[in-house]
Scaffold this active site. Sequence first.
Site, mmCIF file in Angstrom:
data_model
loop_
_atom_site.group_PDB
_atom_site.id
_atom_site.type_symbol
_atom_site.label_atom_id
_atom_site.label_comp_id
_atom_site.label_asym_id
_atom_site.label_seq_id
_atom_site.Cartn_x
_atom_site.Cartn_y
_atom_site.Cartn_z
ATOM 1 N N GLY A 141 -18.696 10.951 -6.116
ATOM 2 C CA GLY A 141 -18.749 11.512 -4.779
ATOM 3 C C GLY A 141 -19.120 10.485 -3.728
ATOM 4 O O GLY A 141 -20.319 10.204 -3.531
ATOM 5 N N GLU A 144 -16.138 11.566 2.316
ATOM 6 C CA GLU A 144 -16.530 12.813 2.968
ATOM 7 C C GLU A 144 -15.450 13.252 3.943
ATOM 8 O O GLU A 144 -14.540 12.467 4.278
ATOM 9 C CB GLU A 144 -17.861 12.628 3.698
ATOM 10 C CG GLU A 144 -19.009 12.311 2.768
ATOM 11 C CD GLU A 144 -20.363 12.275 3.457
ATOM 12 O OE1 GLU A 144 -21.363 12.077 2.760
ATOM 13 O OE2 GLU A 144 -20.418 12.449 4.698
ATOM 14 N N THR A 175 -11.621 13.564 -7.370
ATOM 15 C CA THR A 175 -10.902 13.785 -8.623
ATOM 16 C C THR A 175 -11.877 14.226 -9.712
ATOM 17 O O THR A 175 -12.977 13.685 -9.833
ATOM 18 C CB THR A 175 -10.185 12.497 -9.053
ATOM 19 O OG1 THR A 175 -9.209 12.152 -8.067
ATOM 20 C CG2 THR A 175 -9.493 12.672 -10.397
ATOM 21 N N LEU A 250 -15.706 0.852 -6.568
ATOM 22 C CA LEU A 250 -14.352 0.935 -6.012
ATOM 23 C C LEU A 250 -13.515 -0.260 -6.425
ATOM 24 O O LEU A 250 -12.313 -0.123 -6.679
ATOM 25 C CB LEU A 250 -14.411 1.040 -4.494
ATOM 26 C CG LEU A 250 -14.965 2.351 -3.921
ATOM 27 C CD1 LEU A 250 -14.963 2.291 -2.403
ATOM 28 C CD2 LEU A 250 -14.173 3.552 -4.411
ATOM 29 N N ASN A 251 -14.115 -1.438 -6.499
ATOM 30 C CA ASN A 251 -13.347 -2.606 -6.934
ATOM 31 C C ASN A 251 -12.857 -2.448 -8.365
ATOM 32 O O ASN A 251 -11.755 -2.885 -8.710
ATOM 33 C CB ASN A 251 -14.197 -3.879 -6.808
ATOM 34 C CG ASN A 251 -13.917 -4.624 -5.523
ATOM 35 O OD1 ASN A 251 -12.841 -4.508 -4.944
ATOM 36 N ND2 ASN A 251 -14.896 -5.383 -5.065
ATOM 37 N N ARG A 279 25.972 8.380 -14.860
ATOM 38 C CA ARG A 279 26.612 9.079 -13.746
ATOM 39 C C ARG A 279 27.935 8.394 -13.391
ATOM 40 O O ARG A 279 27.958 7.187 -13.122
ATOM 41 C CB ARG A 279 25.671 9.050 -12.539
ATOM 42 C CG ARG A 279 26.248 9.614 -11.251
ATOM 43 C CD ARG A 279 26.357 11.120 -11.294
ATOM 44 N NE ARG A 279 26.603 11.656 -9.955
ATOM 45 C CZ ARG A 279 26.818 12.926 -9.698
ATOM 46 N NH1 ARG A 279 26.819 13.807 -10.686
ATOM 47 N NH2 ARG A 279 27.031 13.336 -8.469
ATOM 48 N N GLY A 351 21.054 13.746 -5.039
ATOM 49 C CA GLY A 351 20.403 15.050 -5.032
ATOM 50 C C GLY A 351 19.513 15.264 -6.238
ATOM 51 O O GLY A 351 18.465 15.912 -6.150
ATOM 52 N N GLU A 374 -8.804 4.710 -2.490
ATOM 53 C CA GLU A 374 -9.474 3.456 -2.864
ATOM 54 C C GLU A 374 -9.174 2.345 -1.851
ATOM 55 O O GLU A 374 -9.070 1.171 -2.200
ATOM 56 C CB GLU A 374 -9.069 2.995 -4.276
ATOM 57 C CG GLU A 374 -9.106 4.059 -5.336
ATOM 58 C CD GLU A 374 -10.497 4.548 -5.661
ATOM 59 O OE1 GLU A 374 -11.464 4.041 -5.067
ATOM 60 O OE2 GLU A 374 -10.614 5.451 -6.492
ATOM 61 N N PHE A 394 -12.692 -5.496 11.453
ATOM 62 C CA PHE A 394 -12.753 -4.072 11.108
ATOM 63 C C PHE A 394 -13.164 -3.204 12.295
ATOM 64 O O PHE A 394 -12.890 -2.020 12.323
ATOM 65 C CB PHE A 394 -13.748 -3.844 9.963
ATOM 66 C CG PHE A 394 -13.285 -4.437 8.664
ATOM 67 C CD1 PHE A 394 -12.487 -3.704 7.805
ATOM 68 C CD2 PHE A 394 -13.620 -5.728 8.306
ATOM 69 C CE1 PHE A 394 -12.055 -4.246 6.599
ATOM 70 C CE2 PHE A 394 -13.191 -6.285 7.118
ATOM 71 C CZ PHE A 394 -12.406 -5.538 6.258
#
Length: 395
Positions: A141, A144, A175, A250-251, A279, A351, A374, A394
Amino acid sequence: MSTQSLQVTTGVELAGIDDLLTVDERLVRSSVRALCEEHVDPFVADWFERGEIDDIRGLTKALGDLGLLGMHLDGYGCAGMSAVSYGLACLELEASDSGIRSLVSVQGSLAMFAIWRWGTEEQKREWLPQMAAGEAIGCFGLTEPDAGSDPGSMQTHARRDGSDWVLTGRKMWITNGTVADVAVVWAQTDDGIRGFVVPTDAPGFSAPLIKHKLSLRASVTSELVLDEVRLPESAVFPEVRGLKGPLSCLNEARYGIVWGAMGAARSALESAVRYTLQREQFGRPIASFQLTQAKLAEMSLEYTKGLLLALHLGRRKDTHTLRPEQVSLGKLNNPRAALEICRTARTILGGNGISLEFPVIRHMNNLESVLTYEGTVEMHTLVVGQALTGIPAFR
């Protein structure tokens, strides 16, 4: 093996990258592929269409039995395998579906890695063996509703109450959340951002399922709600403060994505090559037309470059020389390249490309999420830009 399947394999593996893999690495890849062929591939299109996985705990246990959960970690029931082996596993899992790779990544590279790297010995002994075996499911977690690319602005907070901690807040796009037994939750405290190991049966904890997704539908995605969740002192990670803790996790997950995205790309490329050979239009297979071959050649080229980049980063990770900006290079390039491969494959299938009878549209939709989670394209672009110039842009 049929002539047609030989042509497909040759078309995808033009560079002979297998020559760069060890026997053990190829065995890991084969084992994961066999598991996916039995437990995932026959069912995943239906899971995607219905938006739910049948018997997710049984699937998690099968993944644990093969040693895939936290497979790159040492001790506590974890397999202790190499980063390249873990990457190859991620590739094979995502060749089946991004949602299945996400289940494994969140379990191993986020929840388990957080406990393994930052937890107390008690926390490790309590949770890691269960999670490695697939007997307990974890979630992570951090994100947010109003704090995604800027996790430092999170509103979830934890306050002291005697010897306890009390957590309040919400997490989003989590997840495994609804089915998790344990959640690693990051929260603001008077001492900065800290991590907590939260049993999901704690009073005040709930994880409503997020519905109406058009991507990662073969994956459990949840909101976490923490309403005055009371935890003992033993629930907090003892040392890490600030964003260092969650960003280190996260890395780990981003590294797996670098490989995983190429699995989706390979699946789409294989489908496209196979389809062009079957095809027929204007009296001959569409594989015989120059414009079709040009598309296939470009797809093969981008797949090969992405796979070589993943392998290079894996070798660096195994020698402990992988830097965060190098992970960002891979996360920036490979999901984007894989998404373009899937989009091109979709045009080749015409299609039929939008039908779940083929994996292409499923991979394409999933990669729209992989592109963003991520770390978005924009954030990884700025990480690479800062590495090149020394100037953070940033803000």
